[in-house]
Design an enzyme around this catalytic site. Structure first.
Site, PDB file in Angstrom:
ATOM      1  N   SER A 140       6.466  -9.154  26.533  1.00  0.00           N
ATOM      2  CA  SER A 140       6.357 -10.614  26.604  1.00  0.00           C
ATOM      3  C   SER A 140       5.019 -11.074  26.031  1.00  0.00           C
ATOM      4  CB  SER A 140       6.470 -11.049  28.067  1.00  0.00           C
ATOM      5  OG  SER A 140       6.296 -12.445  28.186  1.00  0.00           O
ATOM      6  N   CYS A 149      -4.110 -19.506  30.265  1.00  0.00           N
ATOM      7  CA  CYS A 149      -3.041 -20.498  30.444  1.00  0.00           C
ATOM      8  C   CYS A 149      -3.244 -21.172  31.803  1.00  0.00           C
ATOM      9  CB  CYS A 149      -1.674 -19.829  30.377  1.00  0.00           C
ATOM     10  SG  CYS A 149      -1.416 -18.987  28.804  1.00  0.00           S
ATOM     11  N   GLU A 182      -2.971  -4.815  38.399  1.00  0.00           N
ATOM     12  CA  GLU A 182      -1.756  -4.962  39.204  1.00  0.00           C
ATOM     13  C   GLU A 182      -0.533  -4.458  38.458  1.00  0.00           C
ATOM     14  OE1 GLU A 182      -0.828  -8.533  41.177  1.00  0.00           O
ATOM     15  OE2 GLU A 182      -2.833  -8.785  41.992  1.00  0.00           O
ATOM     16  N   CYS A 214      -1.499 -19.896  35.219  1.00  0.00           N
ATOM     17  CA  CYS A 214      -1.409 -18.460  35.479  1.00  0.00           C
ATOM     18  C   CYS A 214      -2.661 -17.945  36.174  1.00  0.00           C
ATOM     19  CB  CYS A 214      -1.187 -17.717  34.168  1.00  0.00           C
ATOM     20  SG  CYS A 214      -1.125 -15.931  34.369  1.00  0.00           S
ATOM     21  N   SER A 229       6.713 -16.534  25.502  1.00  0.00           N
ATOM     22  CA  SER A 229       6.430 -17.548  26.521  1.00  0.00           C
ATOM     23  C   SER A 229       6.236 -18.900  25.850  1.00  0.00           C
ATOM     24  CB  SER A 229       5.165 -17.162  27.301  1.00  0.00           C
ATOM     25  OG  SER A 229       5.414 -16.022  28.078  1.00  0.00           O
ATOM     26  N   CYS A 270      -7.222 -11.363  31.451  1.00  0.00           N
ATOM     27  CA  CYS A 270      -6.541 -11.915  30.269  1.00  0.00           C
ATOM     28  C   CYS A 270      -7.404 -13.023  29.679  1.00  0.00           C
ATOM     29  CB  CYS A 270      -5.181 -12.498  30.669  1.00  0.00           C
ATOM     30  SG  CYS A 270      -4.221 -13.110  29.259  1.00  0.00           S
ATOM     31  N   CYS A 280       5.714 -13.605  38.956  1.00  0.00           N
ATOM     32  CA  CYS A 280       5.178 -13.999  37.653  1.00  0.00           C
ATOM     33  C   CYS A 280       4.027 -14.965  37.842  1.00  0.00           C
ATOM     34  CB  CYS A 280       6.216 -14.751  36.830  1.00  0.00           C
ATOM     35  SG  CYS A 280       7.694 -13.848  36.484  1.00  0.00           S
ATOM     36  N   CYS A 299       6.928  -3.922  36.262  1.00  0.00           N
ATOM     37  CA  CYS A 299       6.215  -4.930  35.489  1.00  0.00           C
ATOM     38  C   CYS A 299       4.803  -4.396  35.261  1.00  0.00           C
ATOM     39  CB  CYS A 299       6.204  -6.243  36.278  1.00  0.00           C
ATOM     40  SG  CYS A 299       5.266  -7.536  35.470  1.00  0.00           S
TER      41      CYS A 299
HETATM   42  N1  SAH Z   1       0.697 -12.837  28.322  1.00  0.00           N
HETATM   43  C1  SAH Z   1       2.096 -12.532  28.248  1.00  0.00           C
HETATM   44  C2  SAH Z   1       2.497 -11.632  29.364  1.00  0.00           C
HETATM   45  C3  SAH Z   1       2.447 -12.249  30.733  1.00  0.00           C
HETATM   46  S1  SAH Z   1       4.066 -12.374  31.201  1.00  0.00           S
HETATM   47  C4  SAH Z   1       2.886 -13.834  28.195  1.00  0.00           C
HETATM   48  O1  SAH Z   1       2.295 -14.874  28.336  1.00  0.00           O
HETATM   49  O2  SAH Z   1       4.080 -13.791  27.952  1.00  0.00           O
HETATM   50  C5  SAH Z   1       4.098 -13.314  32.566  1.00  0.00           C
HETATM   51  C6  SAH Z   1       5.158 -14.389  32.473  1.00  0.00           C
HETATM   52  O3  SAH Z   1       5.026 -15.180  33.652  1.00  0.00           O
HETATM   53  C7  SAH Z   1       4.868 -15.311  31.310  1.00  0.00           C
HETATM   54  O4  SAH Z   1       6.029 -15.879  30.790  1.00  0.00           O
HETATM   55  C8  SAH Z   1       4.021 -16.322  32.001  1.00  0.00           C
HETATM   56  O5  SAH Z   1       3.895 -17.488  31.277  1.00  0.00           O
HETATM   57  C9  SAH Z   1       4.746 -16.501  33.316  1.00  0.00           C
HETATM   58  N2  SAH Z   1       3.915 -17.137  34.327  1.00  0.00           N
HETATM   59  C10 SAH Z   1       2.575 -17.217  34.348  1.00  0.00           C
HETATM   60  N3  SAH Z   1       2.162 -17.908  35.431  1.00  0.00           N
HETATM   61  C11 SAH Z   1       3.262 -18.287  36.097  1.00  0.00           C
HETATM   62  C12 SAH Z   1       3.491 -18.997  37.316  1.00  0.00           C
HETATM   63  N4  SAH Z   1       2.487 -19.461  38.044  1.00  0.00           N
HETATM   64  N5  SAH Z   1       4.773 -19.171  37.709  1.00  0.00           N
HETATM   65  C13 SAH Z   1       5.797 -18.659  36.988  1.00  0.00           C
HETATM   66  N6  SAH Z   1       5.635 -17.978  35.842  1.00  0.00           N
HETATM   67  C14 SAH Z   1       4.391 -17.786  35.393  1.00  0.00           C
END
Ligand code: SAH
Length: 352
Positions: free
Chosen positions: A203, A130, A106, A133, A226, A126, A345, A119
């Site tokens: 990020s 987390c 994506e 996510c 993050s 991944c 995100c 983006c």
């Molecule tokens: N792996 C990297 C890059 C992904 S960035 C990282 O973790 O930073 C995507 C951003 O969106 C990260 O800050 C992630 O934590 C956030 N994110 C992930 N799931 C989300 C959700 N359900 N709602 C809002 N932000 C989210």
């Protein structure tokens, strides 16, 4: 870890590029065309056609001699194809891109008045898993190549028929698990596509030693970390990798990053109602960041199916912001765009 800057590392490899060609510099392409028995200036032409004309087959480069074009036809440039495209009411476009091996990733194009931000994904899937996510729910398949990262930017630029002004490495995947290709793509986006380094943001959720290594590349790009929780106990609940790499170590490494680069870090903090959005959490967060050159980006949670976290109501978000401001922490709230197209995100899962 050597402190050799990225640019000189890459430039020292003059030729010997192996297709796909996307990701190569003018000098690398010039050396490559010379290896094919052509004059070096054709490298500049090739560069222009790949990065600025959006050519998809080398056979279509009309300024090249006909016979050579025939020979080049099978050499891959490294472009993806658009498998699916969803436009959200706010103009954000989510793309599912099909890669050469059939994998789908994506990419999101986010237009605002003065900007076009892309983006980009850095991995297929991944491995970080987390809890909040969507990407992590599908597991990990592989790293993206440099060409596959750069291609996402060119694809959005061509589809919008507008120059991309900013790129955020916030799509699927953990960039610092694919550092070589992320660094090479940053260099390419800057030098070949022409996007200012300060308009590029990487990020990371934090991988031990990688933030320090990243700092040694003499880059002007922005690092976003993050964080998502103001203490180890909460962070562990959200982010499995926080167990072997505790918050304290992550923050120490972030401090080293600021010392080495003299650049401030942007900390991302997802707001989950009743979990990490209380005023006391904001106070703890401010304490974590004391003495730091930093900026906090609050991201109200975007819902995904698998878990039942909730996005806090507006007044709770504002209360959190107010505590941070009182504590003199620079803060902004990112109301993610593209929510209706599942392009916001954390909602990227390579499906429609
Ligand atoms: N792996 C990297 C890059 C992904 S960035 C990282 O973790 O930073 C995507 C951003 O969106 C990260 O800050 C992630 O934590 C956030 N994110 C992930 N799931 C989300 C959700 N359900 N709602 C809002 N932000 C989210």
């Amino acid at each position: 870890m050597s402190a050799t800057p990225l640019v000189s590392q890459v430039n020292s490899v003059k030729s010997a590029i192996i297709p796909p060609l996307l990701g190569a510099s003018v000098s690398e392409l010039s050396a490559w065309v010379e290896e094919q028995g052509q004059p070096a200036y054709r490298g500049k032409q090739l560069h222009d056609w790949i990065y600025h004309q959006g050519v998809r087959s080398l056979a279509d480069i009309s300024v090249f001699p006909k016979q050579w074009r025939g020979e080049l036809a099978e050499i891959p440039i490294g472009r993806s194809t658009i498998h699916h495209r969803a436009v959200a009411p706010d103009g954000t476009i989510k793309y599912l891109l099909r890669l050469a091996d059939g994998q789908i990733i994506e990419t999101v194009g986010i237009p605002t008045a003065k900007r076009l931000t892309v983006c980009v994904s850095t991995q297929v899937g991944c491995p970080m898993a987390c809890d909040f996510c969507a990407t992590g729910k599908g597991g990990y398949i592989r790293n993206l190549g440099t060409h596959e990262i750069v291609d996402q930017v060119l694809t959005v630029q061509e589809d919008f028929q507008q120059r991309v002004s900013h790129v955020v490495f916030m799509g699927m995947g953990e960039p610092l698990l694919n550092t070589d290709n992320v660094l090479a793509s940053l260099k390419c986006l800057n030098q070949d596509v022409g996007i200012g380094q300060r308009s590029l943001t990487v990020s990371t959720v934090g991988i031990r030693d990688r933030i320090r290594q990243f700092a040694h590349n003499n880059l002007q790009v922005t690092l976003a970390v993050s964080l998502h929780a103001p203490n180890q106990a909460l962070r562990e609940k959200l982010i499995p990798s926080a167990r072997p790499y505790p918050l304290e170590d992550l923050l120490d490494e972030c401090r080293e990053y600021v010392e080495i680069t003299r650049r401030r870090i942007s900390f991302e903090y997802i707001l989950l109602a009743g979990f990490n959005d209380l005023p006391e959490h904001a106070l703890q967060l401010a304490k974590c960041l004391r003495g730091f050159q930093s900026h906090v980006n609050l991201i109200p949670y975007n819902p995904i199916q698998e878990v039942d976290y909730k996005r806090p109501k507006g007044d709770r978000i504002q209360a959190f912001v107010n505590v941070l401001k009182q504590q003199k922490v620079a803060v902004s709230v990112r109301y993610s765009r593209g929510l209706e197209a599942d392009a916001a995100c954390g909602q990227l899962r390579a499906s429609k």
